[in-house]
Write an enzyme that holds these catalytic residues in place. Structure first.
Site, PDB file in Angstrom:
ATOM      1  N   LYS A 174      27.087  42.030  -2.430  1.00  0.00           N
ATOM      2  CA  LYS A 174      28.209  41.198  -2.836  1.00  0.00           C
ATOM      3  C   LYS A 174      28.965  41.819  -4.006  1.00  0.00           C
ATOM      4  O   LYS A 174      30.200  41.786  -4.068  1.00  0.00           O
ATOM      5  CB  LYS A 174      27.699  39.804  -3.213  1.00  0.00           C
ATOM      6  CG  LYS A 174      27.071  39.052  -2.050  1.00  0.00           C
ATOM      7  CD  LYS A 174      26.448  37.739  -2.496  1.00  0.00           C
ATOM      8  CE  LYS A 174      25.797  37.009  -1.334  1.00  0.00           C
ATOM      9  NZ  LYS A 174      25.148  35.754  -1.738  1.00  0.00           N
ATOM     10  N   GLY A 221      20.334  47.655   6.559  1.00  0.00           N
ATOM     11  CA  GLY A 221      21.609  47.839   5.892  1.00  0.00           C
ATOM     12  C   GLY A 221      22.749  47.764   6.890  1.00  0.00           C
ATOM     13  O   GLY A 221      22.543  47.763   8.114  1.00  0.00           O
ATOM     14  N   PRO A 269      26.151  48.904   9.119  1.00  0.00           N
ATOM     15  CA  PRO A 269      26.365  50.123   9.912  1.00  0.00           C
ATOM     16  C   PRO A 269      27.024  51.222   9.087  1.00  0.00           C
ATOM     17  O   PRO A 269      27.838  50.964   8.203  1.00  0.00           O
ATOM     18  CB  PRO A 269      27.295  49.648  11.045  1.00  0.00           C
ATOM     19  CG  PRO A 269      27.093  48.162  11.113  1.00  0.00           C
ATOM     20  CD  PRO A 269      26.810  47.721   9.708  1.00  0.00           C
ATOM     21  N   GLY A 270      26.650  52.451   9.399  1.00  0.00           N
ATOM     22  CA  GLY A 270      27.297  53.603   8.796  1.00  0.00           C
ATOM     23  C   GLY A 270      26.774  54.026   7.449  1.00  0.00           C
ATOM     24  O   GLY A 270      27.391  54.878   6.804  1.00  0.00           O
ATOM     25  N   VAL A 271      25.631  53.481   6.991  1.00  0.00           N
ATOM     26  CA  VAL A 271      25.104  53.876   5.677  1.00  0.00           C
ATOM     27  C   VAL A 271      24.063  54.978   5.784  1.00  0.00           C
ATOM     28  O   VAL A 271      23.539  55.429   4.768  1.00  0.00           O
ATOM     29  CB  VAL A 271      24.513  52.654   4.940  1.00  0.00           C
ATOM     30  CG1 VAL A 271      25.587  51.636   4.642  1.00  0.00           C
ATOM     31  CG2 VAL A 271      23.390  52.020   5.747  1.00  0.00           C
ATOM     32  N   THR A 329      19.961  55.939  10.597  1.00  0.00           N
ATOM     33  CA  THR A 329      19.460  56.833  11.641  1.00  0.00           C
ATOM     34  C   THR A 329      19.306  58.252  11.126  1.00  0.00           C
ATOM     35  O   THR A 329      18.318  58.934  11.432  1.00  0.00           O
ATOM     36  CB  THR A 329      20.413  56.802  12.849  1.00  0.00           C
ATOM     37  OG1 THR A 329      20.540  55.461  13.319  1.00  0.00           O
ATOM     38  CG2 THR A 329      19.883  57.676  13.965  1.00  0.00           C
ATOM     39  N   SER A 353      24.800  30.461   0.155  1.00  0.00           N
ATOM     40  CA  SER A 353      25.295  31.070  -1.078  1.00  0.00           C
ATOM     41  C   SER A 353      26.736  30.691  -1.413  1.00  0.00           C
ATOM     42  O   SER A 353      27.226  31.049  -2.473  1.00  0.00           O
ATOM     43  CB  SER A 353      25.184  32.593  -0.986  1.00  0.00           C
ATOM     44  OG  SER A 353      25.951  33.080   0.087  1.00  0.00           O
TER      45      SER A 353
END
Length: 861
Positions: A738, A372, A374-376, A379, A695
C-alpha cells in the site's frame, strides 16, 4: 534344626571363587565353551583362577550386556562353576580360554569388587528324576533332536551320536540347552531351573517350534526350486512362441526384447522391476490385434522413462548463489538473503541427516513459496535457484487446474489415461532431484472431480512424498529429493492446510528507482537483443526510462514496462531498416509519438480537498492500489446504497462505519436522526475491479463523516485501517504494498493503524524519508488528522485546498509529531531531469551522412 544352625551350616558349605561376568552367554554344566576375555576385571579373575590348583572360577551372565563394568546388582545370582581347561594369551593382552562346566552354583555374597569380583557360592541340590516318566521324556527329546538335526544339517555325526547316547534327563537337558537354545534369557531361565524334567520339557517345546520353522523353510525352498523350473520351462516355450511369431510376420517379439533390454539396463527398485517384468510378460502374451496392447506398451514406456536413480550433483555455495541472484535480479536484497538462508539451512539439514543415516526425505523441511503481484520476478527467482544449485528446472502451471487427476493422473481403465503433471515433469527433466516451480498455486479450484489442492498435500509434504502414488503408475514414486518452489499472487487464496506446508516469502513490488535500474540493466538489453538491435543503435536515458514507467505503466512488477520497451524497439527496428546507419536516442518529447499519449495522469481527486471523498489503500493480485471512496448525501428516507463491486467483508465495514457514526452523532455534531431525512450513497470507482477486505473501514467512515459534516478531507492524504463499532482502528495487512502504491501516486501523508508501526521497518528507507506516517488508534485521531474545519466562505475553501495535513513524520522512538502549520509538499516529477530535452525540443535524427530527415513519421529519438 534352628535358624542359627541352618545359617552356620550354609556358611560351612560356602566356597569362594573369582567371578567372570558374561555378555549374552550362559555356560551350562557338563558342557564346554570357548571364551575371549578382554575386560580388566575378567582378565584378573582368570589369572587368579589359574594360580589355584583346581583352576576354578564362577561364570555368571549380566542382566544388561551394554554395561562394561557390572556391579553385583547387574549380575544374575545363578551361575556355573567352571574349570579352565586351556588358556592362550593374545597379542592384545586378552585371553582365549576353554571352559568346562562343573555344576550350578548360587552366588551368596560378593567379598571383593577390585581388582576382580570374588564371590562365595553354594551348590543347590538338583532334583533326582528316575522312573518311566523320566525315561519317556528322555526318549521323546532324543527323537526330536534327531529330527531337528536332519532338518538343520549343522551337526556332525559325532555330535549327534554323543547327544543321543545321553540317557539321563539332567545331562541331556544341559547339553541340548547349550547346543539348541540361542536366546540368552531362555538360557538363563534353563540354568536356574533345578528340575531336570522341567528343563527338558521346555527344551522339547523349543525344538518343536524350531522343527516347524525348518519344515516351513524346506517347503519354501522346494517351492522356489519348482518356480525356477517353471521359469526355465516358460523360457523354452517363449522361444518357441517367438519362432512362431516370426513365421507369422509378427513384430511384437522384437519390441518385447527391446523392453527387456531397457529394463535390464535401468536401475529400478526390486518391486518395481518385478512389476515391469510382469507387465512385459502380459504384453508378450497379448494378441497383436487386442486393444489392450497399446495400454500395456504405454504403461511400460512410462515406467522405464522415469528417473529412478538418475540425479544431478548438488553444488551449493553461498558466494555462487549470491552472484547468480545478483546477476539475474536487481534489488530484492532482503528476498535474496532470505533465499540464501533457506538454502543454507536446507543444506545443513541434509548433511546432518546423511551423517546420522536418516532418510533424506526428512531433511527437506518446508517448501519455499513466493507470493507477490505479477511481474516481480517470482518465476525467474526459481530459475536462479536451480542454476545456483546446479539442478534441472521445470515449471508446472497450476492456474485453472480443477481436476485432481491433473496432479495424481488418471487410472489406466480410462481411454487416453496419462500420469499427472508431477510425473510428466519428472519424465521431462530425467533426474530425481530437479527444481520444480509450481506456478499460480493460489489459482487452484475444486469441483466434483476432486480438489487438486488436497492432492498437492501429499506432493509437498516431506513426510509423505517419498512414496507418492500416481493413479496411472499405481506404484510408489519417491519425490523426496525434488526441490519444490511455489508461486502465487495472494496468500489468502491458498488453502490453509496447504499454506501450513509452505515457507511464504512476500515479494511486494518494486520502487520507481528499482524499476528504472531493472529497465536499463536487464529489460532493455534483453528486448534489444530479441529484436536484433545492437547496443549502440538505441539509447534510452535514465530520465526517459523514468517517464516511461510513470506515464505508461502502473504496476507492481515490470511486465508492462517490458511490453512498452518492446514497442519502442519494434518502431526503432523499422527505422533502422529504412536508415541502416541510424543511431537513435529517445527523448522526453519524442516519447509520446512512439508510445502514444500517456496512459496514466495524476488523478484530480488527490490534488485538492473535497467533501465526502477519501483515499484508501488496498492490495490486489497486481499489488497495491489507491481506493477512493465517495459519499453523496441526498434527501430521502434513510436508504444506504453501496456500489462499486464490493465484497461481503467491505459491505460489513461500511455498516460498521455507519453504526459508529450514529453512536457518536452528537460528538461529531451530526443530527442523530439524519437517517430519517437523508439517503446515503457510498461508491468506490472502477467498478470492473472487485474489492473486498476490512482495511477500508476508516476510509469509508472518514468519507461518511466528511459528507455529513461538510468538513473537507485533507488533500494528498491516504489511509488504511479496520474500524470497530467503538471506533478503534485495527491493524491491516499488506502495508508495504500500500505504501508503494501511495508513493507511485505522489501521496506523501498516510494514516496507518498504530499496531502497524512495527511493519514500517520493512519499507525501504528512501520511501520512509519522503512519507509522513501518521499512526492512529481511534477514529478520533483519524478525524483530527484527516478532516479540516468546515469552510464558511469561498476564501476558506481555496485555503483548505492548499492546506496539507498537520502531521509530521514519526520520531525515531515511534511518537508522532503534531504541528499546527500545514506541510506543503511538491509532487515528485521529472521536470528537472527533462530540462535539457526541453531546450533541444527540435533535435533531429542523426545519421552517418548528416542529412536531415524531413517529414519523418517518427520523431527524433
Amino acid at each position: 534344626m534352628s535358624e542359627q544352625e541352618r545359617q552356620k551350616a550354609n556358611m560351612d558349605t560356602q566356597e569362594m571363587y573369582p567371578l567372570v561376568a558374561l555378555k549374552n552367554m550362559v555356560v551350562f554344566p557338563r558342557t564346554r565353551i570357548t571364551l575371549s576375555v578382554a575386560r580388566e576385571k575378567s582378565v584378573s579373575a582368570v589369572e587368579e583362577a589359574m594360580m589355584q590348583p583346581e583352576h576354578l572360577l564362577v561364570a555368571a551372565s549380566q542382566r544388561d550386556p551394554a554395561i562394561d563394568d557390572p556391579q553385583p546388582k547387574d549380575i544374575f545370582p545363578t551361575g556355573t562353576l567352571v574349570e579352565i581347561t586351556t588358556m592362550h594369551r593374545q597379542q592384545s593382552g586378552s585371553f582365549q580360554v576353554l571352559l568346562s562346566g562343573v555344576r550350578r552354583v548360587q552366588i551368596e555374597e560378593y567379598y571383593d569388587l577390585e581388582p576382580f569380583l570374588r564371590v562365595s557360592v553354594t551348590t543347590p541340590q538338583e532334583i533326582q528324576t528316575r522312573g518311566p516318566q523320566a525315561d519317556a521324556l528322555v526318549r521323546h527329546a532324543t527323537n526330536l533332536f534327531e529330527r531337528y538335526a536332519q532338518l538343520n544339517r549343522r551337526f556332525s555325526v559325532e555330535d549327534i551320536n554323543s547327544i543321543v547316547a545321553l540317557k539321563t534327563a539332567a545331562r541331556l537337558s544341559d547339553m541340548l540347552a547349550a547346543h539348541l537354545v540361542t536366546d540368552p534369557e531362555q538360557q538363563q531361565e534353563l540354568l536356574e531351573a533345578l528340575d531336570p524334567l522341567a528343563r527338558l520339557e521346555k527344551i522339547c517345546l523349543i525344538m518343536d517350534n524350531e522343527i516347524e520353522i525348518l519344515e516351513l523353510e524346506s517347503t519354501i525352498r522346494s517351492r522356489v526350486r519348482s518356480q525356477v523350473d517353471r521359469t526355465q520351462k516358460e523360457f523354452y516355450l517363449r522361444e518357441q512362441l517367438r519362432a512362431i511369431q516370426e513365421e507369422l510376420g509378427m513384430e511384437l517379439s522384437g519390441e518385447v526384447d527391446e523392453l527387456r533390454t531397457r529394463l535390464n539396463e535401468k536401475s529400478l527398485p526390486p518391486d518395481i522391476a518385478a512389476r515391469v517384468r510382469k507387465e512385459i510378460g502380459r504384453l508378450e502374451r497379448t494378441p497383436p490385434q487386442s486393444a489392450e496392447i497399446t495400454v500395456l506398451r504405454s504403461y511400460i514406456e512410462w515406467i522405464l522413462a522415469l528417473p529412478w536413480s538418475e540425479r544431478t550433483d548438488d553444488a551449493f555455495s553461498i558466494e555462487f548463489t549470491r552472484r547468480v541472484l545478483d546477476e539475474d535480479h536487481y534489488g530484492l536484497d532482503g528476498i535474496k538473503e532470505r533465499i540464501i538462508e533457506f538454502l543454507a539451512v536446507r543444506q545443513l539439514r541434509q548433511e546432518r541427516a546423511s551423517l546420522a543415516g536418516f532418510n533424506k526425505s526428512k531433511s527437506q523441511g518446508q517448501i519455499l513459496c513466493f507470493i507477490g503481484p505479477p511481474g516481480v520476478g517470482k518465476t525467474s527467482l526459481g530459475r536462479s535457484i536451480a542454476r545456483a544449485l546446479g539442478r534441472k528446472f521445470a515449471r508446472i502451471s497450476l492456474g485453472g487446474v480443477h481436476d485432481e487427476a491433473e496432479i495424481r493422473g488418471h487410472r489406466r481403465t480410462y481411454v487416453g489415461a496419462l500420469p499427472g503433471r508431477i510425473i510428466q515433469s519428472m519424465k521431462t527433466v530425467g533426474v530425481r532431484n530437479p527444481v520444480f516451480l509450481l506456478d499460480e498455486i493460489d489459482k487452484l479450484s475444486a469441483e466434483y472431480r476432486g480438489d487438486p489442492a488436497a492432492a498437492l498435500l501429499e506432493v509437498l509434504d516431506p513426510e509423505q512424498n517419498s512414496s507418492f502414488t500416481d493413479h496411472y503408475l499405481e506404484v510408489p514414486y519417491d519425490l523426496s529429493e525434488v526441490f519444490f518452489i511455489c508461486t502465487g499472487n495472494v496468500k489468502y487464496q491458498i488453502p490453509r492446510t496447504l499454506a501450513d506446508r509452505l515457507d511464504i516469502i512476500d515479494l511486494p513490488g518494486y520502487m520507481l528507482e528499482e524499476k528504472v535500474n531493472i529497465g536499463l540493466r536487464h529489460l532493455l538489453p534483453a528486448v534489444m537483443a530479441e529484436h536484433g538491435l545492437a547496443p549502440e543503435q538505441l539509447k534510452i536515458p535514465r530520465h526517459v526510462m523514468q517517464q516511461i514507467i510513470t506515464e505508461y505503466t502502473r504496476e507492481a512488477g515490470v511486465r508492462n514496462l517490458e511490453r512498452q520497451l518492446a514497442t519502442i524497439c519494434r518502431k526503432t527496428a523499422r527505422r533502422i531498416i529504412e536508415k541502416p546507419e541510424a543511431h537513435l536516442r529517445l527523448t522526453s518529447h519524442s516519447l509520446n509519438q512512439y508510445l502514444g499519449t500517456p496512459h496514466y495522469i495524476e488523478s484530480p481527486i488527490v490534488q485538492k480537498t473535497q467533501v465526502g471523498v477519501a483515499i484508501g489503500l488496498a492490495v490486489t493480485e497486481m499489488g497495491g492500489i489507491l481506493l477512493p471512496v465517495e459519499v453523496a448525501t441526498m434527501a430521502g428516507k434513510g436508504e444506504v446504497l453501496v456500489t462499486g463491486q464490493l465484497g461481503e467483508i467491505m459491505r460489513e465495514s461500511a455498516s460498521a462505519a455507519l453504526s459508529f457514526i450514529r453512536s457518536r452523532a452528537e460528538e461529531l455534531q451530526i443530527d442523530p436522526n439524519f437517517l430519517d431525512t437523508t439517503d446515503l450513497h457510498i461508491h468506490m470507482p472502477e467498478n470492473a475491479l472487485p474489492k473486498d477486505g476490512p482495511s477500508a473501514g476508516i476510509t469509508i467512515a472518514t468519507a461518511l463523516i466528511s459528507a455529513l459534516t461538510e468538513r473537507p478531507v485533507r488533500a494528498a492524504m491516504a489511509m488504511t485501517g479496520e474500524i470497530t463499532l467503538r471506533g478503534r482502528v485495527l491493524a491491516v495487512g499488506g502495508l508495504k504494498e500500500k505504501v508503494l502504491a501511495a508513493h507511485h501516486a505522489n501521496i506523501y501523508n498516510l494514516l496507518i493503524p498504530s499496531e502497524n508501526k512495527k511493519d514500517l521497518a520493512d519499507i525501504p528507507a528512501k520511501i520512509r524519508q519522503h512519507i509522513n506516517f501518521i499512526p492512529v488508534d481511534s477514529m478520533d485521531r483519524v478525524i483530527e488528522a484527516a478532516l479540516l474545519e468546515a469552510p464558511v466562505n469561498e476564501e476558506d475553501w481555496k485555503q483548505s485546498e492548499q492546506d496539507g495535513p498537520q502531521v509530521r513524520p514519526l520520531h525515531s522512538d515511534g511518537r508522532e509529531l503534531i504541528v499546527h502549520e500545514p506541510i506543503m509538499r511538491r509532487p515528485f516529477t521529472s521536470d528537472d531531469q527533462q530540462r535539457e530535452d526541453e531546450e533541444n525540443e527540435h533535435s533531429t535524427l542523426l545519421i552517418s551522412t548528416g542529412e536531415h530527415l524531413s517529414g519523418d513519421p517518427y520523431p527524433p529519438v
